[in-house]
Structures are given as structure tokens and as C-alpha cells.
Design an enzyme around this catalytic site. Structure first.
Site, PDB file in Angstrom:
ATOM      1  N   TYR A 119      11.431  15.032 -34.752  1.00  0.00           N
ATOM      2  CA  TYR A 119      11.225  14.575 -36.128  1.00  0.00           C
ATOM      3  C   TYR A 119      11.323  15.688 -37.170  1.00  0.00           C
ATOM      4  O   TYR A 119      10.911  15.506 -38.300  1.00  0.00           O
ATOM      5  CB  TYR A 119       9.868  13.862 -36.239  1.00  0.00           C
ATOM      6  CG  TYR A 119       9.911  12.424 -35.739  1.00  0.00           C
ATOM      7  CD1 TYR A 119      10.934  11.976 -34.920  1.00  0.00           C
ATOM      8  CD2 TYR A 119       8.932  11.510 -36.099  1.00  0.00           C
ATOM      9  CE1 TYR A 119      10.973  10.677 -34.453  1.00  0.00           C
ATOM     10  CE2 TYR A 119       8.963  10.203 -35.640  1.00  0.00           C
ATOM     11  CZ  TYR A 119       9.987   9.796 -34.816  1.00  0.00           C
ATOM     12  OH  TYR A 119      10.025   8.502 -34.357  1.00  0.00           O
ATOM     13  N   LYS A 171       9.498  14.519 -21.076  1.00  0.00           N
ATOM     14  CA  LYS A 171      10.699  14.162 -20.305  1.00  0.00           C
ATOM     15  C   LYS A 171      11.319  15.463 -19.798  1.00  0.00           C
ATOM     16  O   LYS A 171      12.500  15.753 -20.029  1.00  0.00           O
ATOM     17  CB  LYS A 171      11.655  13.356 -21.221  1.00  0.00           C
ATOM     18  CG  LYS A 171      12.816  12.712 -20.509  1.00  0.00           C
ATOM     19  CD  LYS A 171      12.422  11.609 -19.553  1.00  0.00           C
ATOM     20  CE  LYS A 171      13.655  11.114 -18.802  1.00  0.00           C
ATOM     21  NZ  LYS A 171      13.319  10.260 -17.646  1.00  0.00           N
ATOM     22  N   ASP A 205       9.238   7.650 -19.510  1.00  0.00           N
ATOM     23  CA  ASP A 205       9.713   6.335 -19.049  1.00  0.00           C
ATOM     24  C   ASP A 205       8.699   5.708 -18.090  1.00  0.00           C
ATOM     25  O   ASP A 205       8.387   4.512 -18.179  1.00  0.00           O
ATOM     26  CB  ASP A 205      11.113   6.429 -18.414  1.00  0.00           C
ATOM     27  CG  ASP A 205      11.280   7.645 -17.519  1.00  0.00           C
ATOM     28  OD1 ASP A 205      10.417   8.551 -17.551  1.00  0.00           O
ATOM     29  OD2 ASP A 205      12.273   7.702 -16.778  1.00  0.00           O
ATOM     30  N   ASP A 229       5.200   8.327 -31.197  1.00  0.00           N
ATOM     31  CA  ASP A 229       5.481   7.249 -32.144  1.00  0.00           C
ATOM     32  C   ASP A 229       5.786   5.958 -31.378  1.00  0.00           C
ATOM     33  O   ASP A 229       5.239   4.888 -31.666  1.00  0.00           O
ATOM     34  CB  ASP A 229       6.696   7.664 -32.992  1.00  0.00           C
ATOM     35  CG  ASP A 229       6.804   6.846 -34.258  1.00  0.00           C
ATOM     36  OD1 ASP A 229       5.860   6.099 -34.567  1.00  0.00           O
ATOM     37  OD2 ASP A 229       7.836   6.944 -34.932  1.00  0.00           O
ATOM     38  N   ASP A 233       3.234   2.283 -30.658  1.00  0.00           N
ATOM     39  CA  ASP A 233       3.578   0.888 -30.990  1.00  0.00           C
ATOM     40  C   ASP A 233       3.482   0.019 -29.740  1.00  0.00           C
ATOM     41  O   ASP A 233       3.083  -1.148 -29.802  1.00  0.00           O
ATOM     42  CB  ASP A 233       4.990   0.786 -31.590  1.00  0.00           C
ATOM     43  CG  ASP A 233       4.966   0.956 -33.110  1.00  0.00           C
ATOM     44  OD1 ASP A 233       4.039   1.621 -33.606  1.00  0.00           O
ATOM     45  OD2 ASP A 233       5.867   0.433 -33.794  1.00  0.00           O
TER      46      ASP A 233
END
Ligand code: ATP
Length: 338
Positions: A119, A171, A205, A229, A233
């Protein structure tokens, strides 16, 4: 007396902010508000989504309440986080009674790195010889300092809040250098807490799946900007939607509190906005200010209204308006303070 910067922003941001100020006014605590403009409407009016005047207001207050910004969200909130070095983004995922949560036993928190990663916003077009765009590049920046700082924050948070486990999410098998460094930093910090707090790590994942198959096993999750982020959600989906998830952006000296949801143009002006996420964000602010009694009263009041499920907005299965739900919460506060 605390000075609070209030940036309602756009869309339902303004509606849930009105509701929140209304319930805060019912508490016996002195707050002085300084209002600032930010967001799409502000850009239309002043040419800038985040004018210097607003930044100055935020910088001279004790804490900031932020509603939501529409299209200009990145220009406003990402910039505010960076300007004030609000490096830790806390997103608690909690099941509340009466809210159609997929799981009724969740209570974990996502600690998201807020200042770097994907970001940072360094993107470039790739053009062919004629100047036509044929691709795009984005830069991911990870520093040891920021990675260790966020992991330390997560372990300290766990210690202070009697949490037992911290899960590092990354990751590192594909992004070997950037996420590899995050993973290494996580274990560097975990070492300092090895006698009191369990540490584990997962790929993002796998985490996305475990959040669906066994979410109750999470306690504190610490992760990078982009993954935090997305996972928060997903977490919102587990406990009944975006209308219920608050967040805090914490720095060394300043803090900003905002709901995870955005400006929701589809429901703006329809009196449908659920004020819970913004009010829970205000509770996080009261705790940050060490106003624990006021935080507890407000928390009890909102829990009562949610668990009764009678005067709640449509997203929670009710048919009350934002202001009807707000009045119900205020009545509960008054009942406690009598
Ligand atoms: P933005 O562009 O500002 O991010 P958005 O509509 O794309 O807005 P959100 O505002 O985060 O994204 O919300 C997505 C949807 O979830 C909304 O369209 C709305 O229907 C629902 N929603 C979000 N927040 C609330 C809320 N507080 N009360 C009720 N419904 C909500």
C-alpha cells in the site's frame, strides 16, 4: 477534557458520526470536538480531499474520529495514517448476540501493518515503443524496522489483554524477500515472549481457509498491510457484516478510530446505516484515552440493544432507522447512569 478531531467524511460516514456523537454526549465525560473536512465532498468544494487545515486539526487533538471517505478514501485515510505514522491498525472480530453471525463464539483481533507493504502506492505503467500501456508494476516495500515494530505491538497487545497466541500471516514461500523478512521479524520478536505467548505462522491462503473452517482458534493475528485489509473483511463476514466492525489506527503519539466500512453510497440518505461499527470505534477511542468506565457503559448499552434485537437496523434483521437505534442506545446509557 479531551480534544477530539471529528472528520465525518462522505455518505454514511456522516450519518454514523452523528449517531456516535449523540451517544458520546450522553456519557458523563467531557469531550471537545474540532470538526474537519475530508473526502469526496471536500475535494469538490476545496480542490483537495485532505486539506492541510484538516491535518493540522488532527495533529493538535488527543484523538481522531473518522467516518468514511468515498472515491478519495486512499487520498484521505492512507495519507492520514502515513502523515501521523499510525503504524498499527487494530480490527477486532467479535461475535455479538442477535447479529446473525456465522459463528457465535469468535473473539480475535487482526493487527495489520499500516504504513508499508503493497500500500505504499508506488505504481508505474509499462508502455510499448508507441507509448501504449501494456502493463503495470507495483512496488511492495517491507522494512525490518516496521515489521518488528508491528510484531512487537501484536505481542505486547496479547500480553496486556491476556491473549494466549499470536499468529503471523504472510506469503513467504512466494514473496521470499519481502514476506520472508516479515516472517523472520515475527519470530525475532516472538522469541522475547516465548515463555508467555504462543507463536505460530501461516501462509495467507491457508489462513483465509482456516478463518472459515476453524476461526475460533485465532486469538491475535499480525499481518502485512494488504493481507490485513483482506482478512479483516473476511472476518467481518464471519460475524455479521461490515456494519459491526470497528478499527483503531495507533501511532506512538496519536490515534485515529474509524469503522471498517466505507461510505456505502447505495444506502446513503436512506436512514439504513447501522451505527454500531462507528460506536464501537468510539469505544476503542475511550479505552485508548483510559476512560474505561465510559467505555464499559457504552459497550454494555450497545450489547443490550444488539442482543434484544428489537430496535436494530435492516442489516441486522430489524426495521429501525439509524436514529431510532441511536436513541435506544442512549436510553440504555441513561438507565445505567441513573
Ligand atoms: P466505499 O466506496 O466508500 O468503500 P462501498 O459501498 O464500496 O463504499 P462499504 O461502504 O465498505 O463499501 O460497504 C459495502 C456494503 O456493505 C455497502 O454497500 C452497504 O450495503 C453495506 N454496509 C456497509 N456499512 C454498513 C453499515 N454501517 N450499515 C449498513 N450496511 C452497511
Amino acid at each position: 477534557m479531551y480534544k477530539i478531531a471529528v472528520l465525518p467524511g462522505d455518505g454514511i460516514g456522516k450519518e454514523v458520526m452523528d449517531a456516535t456523537l449523540d451517544v458520546l454526549d450522553s456519557l458523563s465525560i467531557e469531550l471537545e470536538y474540532e470538526f474537519g473536512e475530508a473526502g469526496d465532498e471536500c475535494k469538490e468544494k476545496n480542490g483537495k480531499a485532505l486539506p492541510q487545515k484538516t491535518i493540522d486539526i488532527v495533529k493538535k487533538t488527543d484523538a481522531c474520529l473518522f467516518g468514511a471517505a468515498g472515491e478519495t478514501a486512499a487520498d484521505v485515510i492512507v495519507r492520514l495514517r502515513r502523515e501521523m505514522d499510525l503504524f498499527a491498525n487494530l480490527r477486532p472480530i467479535k461475535s455479538y448476540p442477535g447479529t446473525n453471525a456465522l459463528f457465535d463464539n469468535l473473539d480475535f483481533i487482526i493487527v495489520r501493518e499500516n504504513t508499508e507493504g503493497m500500500y505504499v502506492g508506488n505504481e508505474d505503467w509499462v508502455k510499448d515503443e508507441e507509448g501504449d500501456i501494456i502493463g503495470a508494476n507495483a512496488e511492495q516495500i517491507m522494512t525490518k524496522a516496521a515489521s518488528e515494530r508491528i510484531c512487537s505491538y501484536a505481542f505486547e497487545y496479547a500480553k496486556k489483554n491476556a491473549r494466549k497466541k499470536v499468529t503471523g500471516v504472510h506469503k513467504a514461500n512466494v514473496l521470499k524477500k519481502t514476506d520472508g523478512l516479515f516472517k523472520e521479524s515475527f519470530y525475532n520478536i516472538a522469541e522475547n515472549y516465548k515463555n508467555e505467548i504462543e507463536a505460530e505462522d501461516y501462509y495467507v491462503d491457508a489462513t483465509a481457509m482456516y478463518l472459515l473452517t476453524r476461526p475460533e482458534t485465532f486469538d491475535v493475528i499480525v499481518t502485512t498491510n494488504l493481507f490485513g485489509d483482506i482478512l479483516s473483511d473476511e472476518g467481518a463476514g464471519l460475524v455479521g457484516g461490515l456494519g459491526l466492525i470497528p478499527s483503531a489506527n495507533i501511532g506512538e503519539e496519536r490515534a485515529l478510530f474509524e469503522p471498517v466500512h466505507g461510505s456505502a453510497p447505495d444506502i446513503t440518505g436512506k436512514r439504513l446505516a447501522n451505527p454500531t461499527a462507528m460506536i464501537l470505534s468510539a469505544i476503542m477511542m475511550l479505552e485508548y484515552l483510559n476512560e474505561n468506565k465510559a467505555a464499559e457503559i457504552l459497550n454494555k448499552a450497545i450489547l443490550k440493544v444488539l442482543s434484544e434485537g428489537k430496535i436494530v437496523t435492516e442489516d441486522l434483521g430489524g426495521n429501525s432507522t439509524t436514529s431510532e437505534m441511536t436513541i435506544a442506545i442512549k436510553n440504555e446509557i441513561d438507565a445505567q447512569q441513573k
